[in-house]
Design a protein around this motif. Sequence first.
Motif, PDB file in Angstrom:
ATOM      1  N   GLU A 177      -3.851  -4.107  23.126  1.00  0.00           N
ATOM      2  CA  GLU A 177      -4.925  -4.894  22.712  1.00  0.00           C
ATOM      3  C   GLU A 177      -5.925  -4.433  21.668  1.00  0.00           C
ATOM      4  OE1 GLU A 177      -6.554  -2.484  26.135  1.00  0.00           O
ATOM      5  OE2 GLU A 177      -4.747  -3.528  25.457  1.00  0.00           O
ATOM      6  N   LEU A 178      -5.725  -3.349  20.905  1.00  0.00           N
ATOM      7  CA  LEU A 178      -6.737  -2.525  20.365  1.00  0.00           C
ATOM      8  C   LEU A 178      -5.985  -1.970  18.981  1.00  0.00           C
ATOM      9  CD1 LEU A 178      -9.631  -1.324  19.889  1.00  0.00           C
ATOM     10  CD2 LEU A 178      -8.824   0.591  21.221  1.00  0.00           C
ATOM     11  N   LYS A 179      -6.777  -2.053  17.781  1.00  0.00           N
ATOM     12  CA  LYS A 179      -5.960  -1.799  16.694  1.00  0.00           C
ATOM     13  C   LYS A 179      -7.128  -1.066  15.803  1.00  0.00           C
ATOM     14  CE  LYS A 179      -3.961  -5.570  15.508  1.00  0.00           C
ATOM     15  NZ  LYS A 179      -3.052  -6.342  14.419  1.00  0.00           N
ATOM     16  N   PHE A 180      -6.739  -0.371  14.997  1.00  0.00           N
ATOM     17  CA  PHE A 180      -7.509   0.343  13.890  1.00  0.00           C
ATOM     18  C   PHE A 180      -7.017   0.302  12.608  1.00  0.00           C
ATOM     19  CE2 PHE A 180      -8.920   2.335  17.874  1.00  0.00           C
ATOM     20  CZ  PHE A 180     -10.290   2.336  17.825  1.00  0.00           C
ATOM     21  N   GLY A 181      -7.411  -0.069  11.460  1.00  0.00           N
ATOM     22  CA  GLY A 181      -6.898  -0.097  10.121  1.00  0.00           C
ATOM     23  C   GLY A 181      -7.926   0.653   9.070  1.00  0.00           C
ATOM     24  N   CYS A 182      -7.008   1.021   7.984  1.00  0.00           N
ATOM     25  CA  CYS A 182      -7.786   1.732   7.046  1.00  0.00           C
ATOM     26  C   CYS A 182      -7.111   1.315   5.820  1.00  0.00           C
ATOM     27  CB  CYS A 182      -7.823   3.321   7.253  1.00  0.00           C
ATOM     28  SG  CYS A 182      -8.507   4.058   5.717  1.00  0.00           S
ATOM     29  N   LEU A 183      -7.841   0.937   4.645  1.00  0.00           N
ATOM     30  CA  LEU A 183      -7.518   0.589   3.433  1.00  0.00           C
ATOM     31  C   LEU A 183      -8.155   1.341   2.237  1.00  0.00           C
ATOM     32  CD1 LEU A 183      -5.384  -1.376   1.965  1.00  0.00           C
ATOM     33  CD2 LEU A 183      -7.372  -2.838   1.428  1.00  0.00           C
ATOM     34  N   LEU A 184      -7.283   2.193   1.506  1.00  0.00           N
ATOM     35  CA  LEU A 184      -7.663   3.159   0.585  1.00  0.00           C
ATOM     36  C   LEU A 184      -7.578   2.249  -0.842  1.00  0.00           C
ATOM     37  CD1 LEU A 184      -6.528   6.352   1.833  1.00  0.00           C
ATOM     38  CD2 LEU A 184      -8.784   5.499   2.311  1.00  0.00           C
ATOM     39  N   GLN A 185      -8.420   1.882  -1.510  1.00  0.00           N
ATOM     40  CA  GLN A 185      -8.360   1.233  -2.673  1.00  0.00           C
ATOM     41  C   GLN A 185      -8.489   1.718  -3.971  1.00  0.00           C
ATOM     42  OE1 GLN A 185     -10.733  -2.212  -0.893  1.00  0.00           O
ATOM     43  NE2 GLN A 185      -9.211  -3.584  -1.666  1.00  0.00           N
ATOM     44  N   ASN A 186      -7.380   1.795  -4.994  1.00  0.00           N
ATOM     45  CA  ASN A 186      -7.907   2.302  -6.433  1.00  0.00           C
ATOM     46  C   ASN A 186      -7.971   0.927  -7.035  1.00  0.00           C
ATOM     47  OD1 ASN A 186      -5.591   2.689  -8.891  1.00  0.00           O
ATOM     48  ND2 ASN A 186      -7.483   4.118  -8.795  1.00  0.00           N
ATOM     49  N   LEU A 187      -8.936   0.699  -8.048  1.00  0.00           N
ATOM     50  CA  LEU A 187      -8.948  -0.372  -8.783  1.00  0.00           C
ATOM     51  C   LEU A 187      -9.149   0.142 -10.218  1.00  0.00           C
ATOM     52  CD1 LEU A 187     -12.207  -1.844  -7.260  1.00  0.00           C
ATOM     53  CD2 LEU A 187      -9.524  -2.238  -6.602  1.00  0.00           C
ATOM     54  N   ASP A 188      -9.308   1.310 -10.683  1.00  0.00           N
ATOM     55  CA  ASP A 188      -9.283   1.857 -12.073  1.00  0.00           C
ATOM     56  C   ASP A 188      -9.144   3.559 -12.006  1.00  0.00           C
ATOM     57  OD1 ASP A 188      -9.574   1.759 -14.754  1.00  0.00           O
ATOM     58  OD2 ASP A 188     -11.685   1.685 -14.752  1.00  0.00           O
ATOM     59  N   GLY A 189      -8.615   3.963 -12.906  1.00  0.00           N
ATOM     60  CA  GLY A 189      -8.382   5.407 -12.998  1.00  0.00           C
ATOM     61  C   GLY A 189      -7.366   5.774 -12.115  1.00  0.00           C
ATOM     62  N   ARG A 190      -7.526   7.015 -11.504  1.00  0.00           N
ATOM     63  CA  ARG A 190      -6.681   7.651 -10.454  1.00  0.00           C
ATOM     64  C   ARG A 190      -7.066   7.735  -9.206  1.00  0.00           C
ATOM     65  NH1 ARG A 190      -4.111  12.708 -13.798  1.00  0.00           N
ATOM     66  NH2 ARG A 190      -3.108  11.592 -15.627  1.00  0.00           N
ATOM     67  N   GLY A 191      -8.377   7.835  -8.865  1.00  0.00           N
ATOM     68  CA  GLY A 191      -9.045   8.127  -7.569  1.00  0.00           C
ATOM     69  C   GLY A 191      -9.157   6.734  -6.791  1.00  0.00           C
ATOM     70  N   ILE A 192      -9.864   7.175  -5.637  1.00  0.00           N
ATOM     71  CA  ILE A 192      -9.798   5.806  -4.779  1.00  0.00           C
ATOM     72  C   ILE A 192     -11.249   5.623  -5.071  1.00  0.00           C
ATOM     73  CG2 ILE A 192     -10.391   5.174  -2.320  1.00  0.00           C
ATOM     74  CD1 ILE A 192      -7.289   5.516  -2.948  1.00  0.00           C
ATOM     75  N   GLN A 193     -11.582   4.274  -5.117  1.00  0.00           N
ATOM     76  CA  GLN A 193     -12.843   3.627  -5.373  1.00  0.00           C
ATOM     77  C   GLN A 193     -13.740   2.822  -4.133  1.00  0.00           C
ATOM     78  OE1 GLN A 193     -10.785   2.708  -8.218  1.00  0.00           O
ATOM     79  NE2 GLN A 193     -11.514   4.616  -8.840  1.00  0.00           N
ATOM     80  N   TRP A 194     -12.704   2.353  -3.263  1.00  0.00           N
ATOM     81  CA  TRP A 194     -13.084   1.771  -2.065  1.00  0.00           C
ATOM     82  C   TRP A 194     -12.550   2.184  -0.782  1.00  0.00           C
ATOM     83  CZ3 TRP A 194     -17.316  -1.471  -1.120  1.00  0.00           C
ATOM     84  CH2 TRP A 194     -18.016  -2.062  -2.473  1.00  0.00           C
TER      85      TRP A 194
END
Length: 280
Positions: A177-194
């Motif tokens: 009944e329980l879940k955890f999620g994570c989203l690492l978002q790259n929008l520009d360049g090489r690194g993670i922005q969000w």
Amino acid sequence: MIEMRLSGRYIQKPRVSVFAACFLLLTGPALGQTEFPFETARPLYVGARALAMGNAFTAVADDATAGFWNPAGLIQWQGVKLFGVTKFYDQHYYRFDPKGIGYSWRGYSLYWGNKIALNVGSGVPDFNYYSFARQLGAYFAAGLSLKFKRRHPSDYYQFFGYHTSYDIGLLFKPRPELKFGCLLQNLDGRGIQWITLGTAYRYASYQFSADIALSIEGAAPEFYFGAEWTPTSFFSVRVGSSNGALTGGVGLRIINVYINYARIYEERFVSDFISAELWF
């Protein structure tokens, strides 16, 4: 091994008054959103079900929109799912029509999706998504989406594009009944922005979800909350708050076809979306 997907639904006597009161809140004005977050390669507004739940979908991600929201969620079903969404009211303000198709089998998943926005200030934001996911053990899954921005106008179909970014998705399900999620978002360049962190909890015929999106570059945090009530396997009611904007909607299942409606009270106007999802 525990399969990472939602199985049967538990039905109890619904607390209609609670959800009726929440739904009445949708007649009020929006509290916040000032721009269109879908103009970049972020998943917000993708899918009428997710939008009705306040865009709090990082840990849910169990339908055909998962390639946008959290590619790790693609492993939560077997077979093929496809969907299409359209904004059908007041399209002169803006249009937003995402679509996608995914295939999952025995812990592996592949996905293609596209989202295009029209009549917005940035021109024609158009992104193709190509996703892959893998179940890693009984409780954990990981996924990757490559995102290609496409040029407009163009005389030919663009399988890729001139700008590439990526998403990394993680899903952890320690209990049914329980879940955890994570989203690492790259929008520009090489690194993670969000970095978006989410949780989802199912109790009987109710599901509750919450996301917090954190900017690495110093933008204000964003908060998303949603609830879904499914009194039968054929009908659902949803409410939420998308970073201060009230949302709500309903869903209807006809055999293996899912029809979802969502409304969001934005700062200057109200927007209505409808989506169809086919599962086979």
